[in-house]
Design a protein around this motif. Sequence first.
Motif, PDB file in Angstrom:
ATOM      1  N   GLU A  38       0.008 -22.276  47.124  1.00 41.57           N
ATOM      2  CA  GLU A  38      -0.941 -21.393  47.806  1.00 41.57           C
ATOM      3  C   GLU A  38      -0.666 -21.442  49.303  1.00 41.57           C
ATOM      4  N   VAL A  65       0.669 -17.903  45.340  1.00 40.59           N
ATOM      5  CA  VAL A  65      -0.479 -17.118  45.794  1.00 40.59           C
ATOM      6  C   VAL A  65      -0.433 -17.016  47.305  1.00 40.59           C
ATOM      7  N   ASP A  82      -2.215 -14.847  50.834  1.00 33.77           N
ATOM      8  CA  ASP A  82      -3.413 -14.116  51.231  1.00 33.77           C
ATOM      9  C   ASP A  82      -3.062 -12.686  51.622  1.00 33.77           C
ATOM     10  N   HIS A 101       1.242 -13.625  43.338  1.00 37.75           N
ATOM     11  CA  HIS A 101      -0.116 -13.088  43.374  1.00 37.75           C
ATOM     12  C   HIS A 101      -0.585 -12.925  44.820  1.00 37.75           C
ATOM     13  N   PHE A 134      -4.052 -12.581  47.161  1.00 39.36           N
ATOM     14  CA  PHE A 134      -5.500 -12.759  47.188  1.00 39.36           C
ATOM     15  C   PHE A 134      -6.141 -11.639  47.988  1.00 39.36           C
ATOM     16  N   ASP A 135      -6.976 -10.866  47.305  1.00 36.54           N
ATOM     17  CA  ASP A 135      -7.783  -9.822  47.934  1.00 36.54           C
ATOM     18  C   ASP A 135      -6.982  -8.849  48.784  1.00 36.54           C
ATOM     19  N   LEU A 153      -8.158 -16.415  51.826  1.00 39.38           N
ATOM     20  CA  LEU A 153      -7.558 -17.609  51.235  1.00 39.38           C
ATOM     21  C   LEU A 153      -6.778 -18.301  52.341  1.00 39.38           C
ATOM     22  N   LEU A 184      -8.299 -21.498  40.890  1.00 39.55           N
ATOM     23  CA  LEU A 184      -8.024 -20.315  41.696  1.00 39.55           C
ATOM     24  C   LEU A 184      -7.177 -19.313  40.912  1.00 39.55           C
ATOM     25  N   GLN A 211     -13.281 -10.633  45.865  1.00 36.81           N
ATOM     26  CA  GLN A 211     -12.136 -11.499  46.099  1.00 36.81           C
ATOM     27  C   GLN A 211     -11.389 -11.665  44.776  1.00 36.81           C
ATOM     28  N   THR A 212     -10.269 -10.989  44.679  1.00 35.24           N
ATOM     29  CA  THR A 212      -9.514 -10.980  43.444  1.00 35.24           C
ATOM     30  C   THR A 212      -8.074 -11.385  43.711  1.00 35.24           C
ATOM     31  N   LEU A 213      -7.382 -11.720  42.638  1.00 33.40           N
ATOM     32  CA  LEU A 213      -5.947 -11.938  42.695  1.00 33.40           C
ATOM     33  C   LEU A 213      -5.255 -10.757  42.044  1.00 33.40           C
ATOM     34  N   THR A 254      -5.717  -8.417  37.846  1.00 32.77           N
ATOM     35  CA  THR A 254      -6.665  -8.863  38.852  1.00 32.77           C
ATOM     36  C   THR A 254      -7.640  -9.834  38.224  1.00 32.77           C
TER      37      THR A 254
END
Length: 400
Positions: A38, A68, A70, A93, A95-96, A112, A166, A380-382, A400
Amino acid sequence: MNRPWVDGNSVQLLINGEDYYPRVFAAIANAQEEVLLETFILFDDKVGQELQQVLIEAAQRGVRVEVVVDGYGTADLPQPFISAMTEVGISFHVFDPQPRLIGMRTNLFRRLHRKIVVVDGEQAFIGGINYSADHLGDYGPMAKQDYAVEVTGPVVAQLHASSRRLLAPVLEPPSQVRPVREPTGKVSAVLVERDNQRQRNAIEEQYLLAFRSARKRLVVANAYFFPGYRLLRELRNAARRGVQVTLILQGQPDMRWVRALSRLLYNYLLRDGVTIYEYCQRPLHGKVALVDDEWSTVGSSNLDPLSLAFNLEANLLIRDRAFNQHLYEHLSELGAQHCKPVTLERMVHGYWWRAPLIFMCFHIIRRFPVIAGWFPAHRQTLQSLQPDAEVDGNLHEGKT
């Protein structure tokens, strides 16, 4: 905070990209089963490209790789950079992700901001260092001063579980890795997180508890320093009862308004005996602190409204005399050699006209999270990217 402190860990302080990147890249190169990563920022520069390469090589060996980033911090990765990873089976992925408005990023809040890597459930990294060349000394005068830790031992299970939570909406199939729980050292540690659900104040509460317990020394080195009244009061109270309270803050900021806001608080702290240094060698990006001889923390959380009230953050709390002393010696050297002390006389000069401004700005910014909460919050989604997607706020369809 519901997690227990766990003993039997080994924790190593990593200073700047020169320490951090070789250790992370070596761990990924040796991965056998799984890499969970992340980060807030991933750039297509020499650091990002080296990370990309070790991740690709891991995936080609059959290692499961989940990345992941941001959607605000990593908004401009080119499509070929992402495709090179997703085409070999890396799950990438965002984040948002949000569309831009007149070319500007709109998803400023609830980011994130965590920086965590977990390898095979037995080795982890956590701190404030992103994947970009500006964390290396050869970047020039604007290279960032920052910190992370490398961790092995039972506490890695907490970081692994956190990353799995997460990733849960997009982790298919769920991770089958069982974290190693055998002792590797003598350090006691615990992961503490901040989210926008059940752990809204977890990191701030741990800082408050530590500050209240201080009896000897208290050192905070933090990039973006504008805490609420409770933290300021505990710093002042610690100094009043004879604790040596030292703050190391930005003197050469990457964003000038950061230092301007922090300086609004200086007079309040200095007049009760808090020592304040401004770090002037390069921009300070660290988020570390220590209290007395055992307690320390290294993580992603700044002491400002964004980190304490909006972002997803993660800090490792550490109880160990050797680690505490090592961090103390490093910060003391930083203060002595590369910082400028801030004097009360300097701050009092012109205070008569600045006092109303300080009062107004402090209370406006202090209530900023409440004010921002009046507005609708985006989900807030992936979003999982396909090989032909790019991080530009207008992503191709994904999970998502």
